[in-house]
Each structure stands twice: as structure tokens, then as C-alpha cells.
Design an enzyme around this catalytic site. Sequence first.
Site, PDB file in Angstrom:
ATOM      1  N   CYS A  82      14.224  77.529  51.235  1.00  0.00           N
ATOM      2  CA  CYS A  82      14.015  78.846  51.825  1.00  0.00           C
ATOM      3  C   CYS A  82      14.592  78.973  53.232  1.00  0.00           C
ATOM      4  O   CYS A  82      14.641  80.070  53.793  1.00  0.00           O
ATOM      5  CB  CYS A  82      12.519  79.175  51.860  1.00  0.00           C
ATOM      6  SG  CYS A  82      11.796  79.372  50.216  1.00  0.00           S
ATOM      7  N   LYS A 333       6.965  89.647  52.570  1.00  0.00           N
ATOM      8  CA  LYS A 333       5.990  90.372  51.766  1.00  0.00           C
ATOM      9  C   LYS A 333       6.519  91.726  51.323  1.00  0.00           C
ATOM     10  O   LYS A 333       6.356  92.118  50.166  1.00  0.00           O
ATOM     11  CB  LYS A 333       4.690  90.559  52.572  1.00  0.00           C
ATOM     12  CG  LYS A 333       3.625  91.384  51.872  1.00  0.00           C
ATOM     13  CD  LYS A 333       3.096  90.656  50.651  1.00  0.00           C
ATOM     14  CE  LYS A 333       2.374  91.569  49.697  1.00  0.00           C
ATOM     15  NZ  LYS A 333       3.258  92.414  48.886  1.00  0.00           N
ATOM     16  N   HIS A 337      12.387  88.635  49.206  1.00  0.00           N
ATOM     17  CA  HIS A 337      12.788  87.262  49.477  1.00  0.00           C
ATOM     18  C   HIS A 337      13.863  86.751  48.521  1.00  0.00           C
ATOM     19  O   HIS A 337      13.591  85.954  47.629  1.00  0.00           O
ATOM     20  CB  HIS A 337      11.557  86.364  49.416  1.00  0.00           C
ATOM     21  CG  HIS A 337      11.802  84.939  49.815  1.00  0.00           C
ATOM     22  ND1 HIS A 337      12.816  84.563  50.674  1.00  0.00           N
ATOM     23  CD2 HIS A 337      11.168  83.781  49.457  1.00  0.00           C
ATOM     24  CE1 HIS A 337      12.795  83.251  50.832  1.00  0.00           C
ATOM     25  NE2 HIS A 337      11.808  82.753  50.108  1.00  0.00           N
TER      26      HIS A 337
END
Length: 392
Positions: A82, A333, A337
Site C-alpha cells: 500500500c 475511506k 484505495h
Amino acid sequence: MESIKDKVAIVGMGCTKFGENWDKSAEDMLVDAASEAVEDAGIEMKDIQAVWFGTTRLNTAEPCATALKLDYVPVTRVENLCATATEALRNACFGIASGVYDVVLAIGVEKLKDQGMGGLGTVSGAGGNGTMEWGMSAAMFFARMATRYMAHYGMTYEELKQVLAKISVKNHHNGSLNPRAHFQREITEEMAINAPMVSWPLGLYDACGVSDGSAAAVLCRADMAKKFRDDYIMVKGLGLAVGARQGYLQPSYDMVHMEETVRAGQQAYAMAGIKEPFKEIDLAEVHDCFSITEMVITEDLGFCPRGKGPEYVRNGTFKLDGKLAVNPDGGLKSFGHPIGASGLRMIYEIYKQMQGKAGPRQRKNPSLGLTHNFGMNPGSGIGSVTILGQRD
């Protein structure tokens, strides 16, 4: 160790809309993000001397070179879970600071919605040496963090859920102000608290979206930046820490912090000369893959004392109009992503905020911003922190 501070400038950025981009391929989104960044910098693609390309799904650099028509230009594919997009920027910074290149591109992309499964799938790979737990989702690992946080600090389920709901409501509000965000609608605390469970105690609104998207940055030597624009921003500090599975190996690991985030933050703060992060940083984009993660990160980065995250959340400290805005663009959120693009999307928000171009999300006269990514799971991960600031 020599510091990167004020050696590299960001003079152009681009970011696609994140979301379910069914009508665009990864290559389409690379073109969109890079074209915006290059135009923003006032240059042409032929002026790019090298590229660092972040993605977890495309296996080589060739798709990037082909999409951007960068024939025979050095394009390096990077991947760090990530933290992939931030890793592209970090390496691009070193390429500039080394003196080898004058103008480079950092770009990241991910196309996740066409992969034929919900979420990100299950854990696989990771070296195969038996220290990973196979077939387990990210939600399960961060749910462990949430349950441990309750036990460690004496919180009830109801108390924790209320605090996490406030984080989700904040990020959805910020995302509703952002036309490029995946989710652009507000939610209520009641919706978050009563949402279907994903992995107890984390519910649907505690988890970030899985998205398609791309983001890019044009970087140059600091002494060249004024040739491109007046409102460029400076790289002040970079930190990267990889945990080598110490949390899995050490019985003393408390599961209520992420040491990789702590160490990466310390590295970046030292480079940037930051002594009191909460007082000196105006806004931060952090890796809120789950609502509990955002709260723990604020403690790990020194924005609040250990165990005081719930108090700061209740007081609105990290809201858009709070003392230190956390995830002003909606965060993972609400913005979404796409793994290989998220870090550069965060930097895009800091860039726009520093230029006073963030629209209804604009903070008043920000001088320092931070971005943070965390790859893998509590106990063994990759922490990455970038500090960005105004030109002198």
C-alpha cells in the site's frame, strides 16, 4: 545521513477520479493522470527524463512506457504494497537529489474493479516461510487491532464503535466535498454503528473502498522550480520502515501501535526538522484502510498521546476545521484505495492545499503537510511518511 530537505520540488500533479472506472483501462488512467500533471507543470511529455511507476497488478514498466509514449526513456516499476505510490515518489526524489536527473515523473495506477472478486482477495505470497497466516483478510487483522485497543485501554464495544463512527462520518463529509472521490455522500453515526459487520467489531463503514484510479507528480531540482511556476511545493522529509515481521516474532508486541509507522515518522521528522508534529503540521493524509487504523496512526505519528485518540476524535481535533485536519480529501475511506495510486493521491491533496486550490476543503494558510501509508498488517508491515511544505 544526509537529508533530502528542500532539494526536490513538486511542480505539477494530476489525479483521476477514483471509483468504479469501468470505462477506463489502467493505461487510460495513466494517460489522464500524467497528462494533467505535465500540463500543470507547463511542460511536455518529451521533457520527462525518467519515470518511477507504482503498481501492484501490472508486472512490468512497459505498460506505462507504452501508454505515455515514452520510447526508450528509463521507466522503473516499483511496488511496496500500500506504500507503492509513495515509493514511486521517494525514488523519484532520490533520482533528482542524486544529480542524475533534472525533471522526472512519479506515477501510480491500479485497476481493481475488474479483477473478478470483491475486496483485495486473501493473503498470499509473503515469502512462504510459515510466519504468515494464509487465507485471512485485511479486515480480520485490523479487527484484531480494534479488539486489542478496547482491552488495552478499557473501552467498551459501544464506546469504541461511537468513536470509530465519528472518524467515518468525518471522512465521508470530507469526501462529499471532493468531486474526485469514490464516495461523495455523507453518512450518520447511526449508519456507521449499525452497518453490517465485516469483521467484528469493524462494520461496513469502518472499511475503505476498493477503487480504480491513478495519480502523478512532476518533480524537479529545487533550484529549477521557479522556471515552472511560483506556487511549487517542497519535499521536506521522507521516511520508510519495513518491520521484518517483528510483531509476529516478539511476544511483547502490544497490537495497539504500528512500529513501522512510528519509525518512518521519526525518519521524516528528523529530515524535516520537526520537533512537535501536532503543533507544526497543518494537515495530514493518513492510511485509513479501516477507521481503527486512522486512530492508531494519529497516536503513532505523535498527533496525540497514547490512548488519547478517542478523546481527540470526540473533541473534533482532526476535523477539517480542527487543529490538525486528518484526511481532508476524504481519505481511503471516502476517496477510495487503488493500491498503486493512493500515496500520490494523498500528495495531490497536500499540493492543492499548499497552493490554496482545495476548494471547499481548503485549510487556512497551511505551511506543512504529511502523508502516510501502511502496507501489510499490524505486526509486520511497511510504513511510509512524506513531509511536504511551502517554498521559502
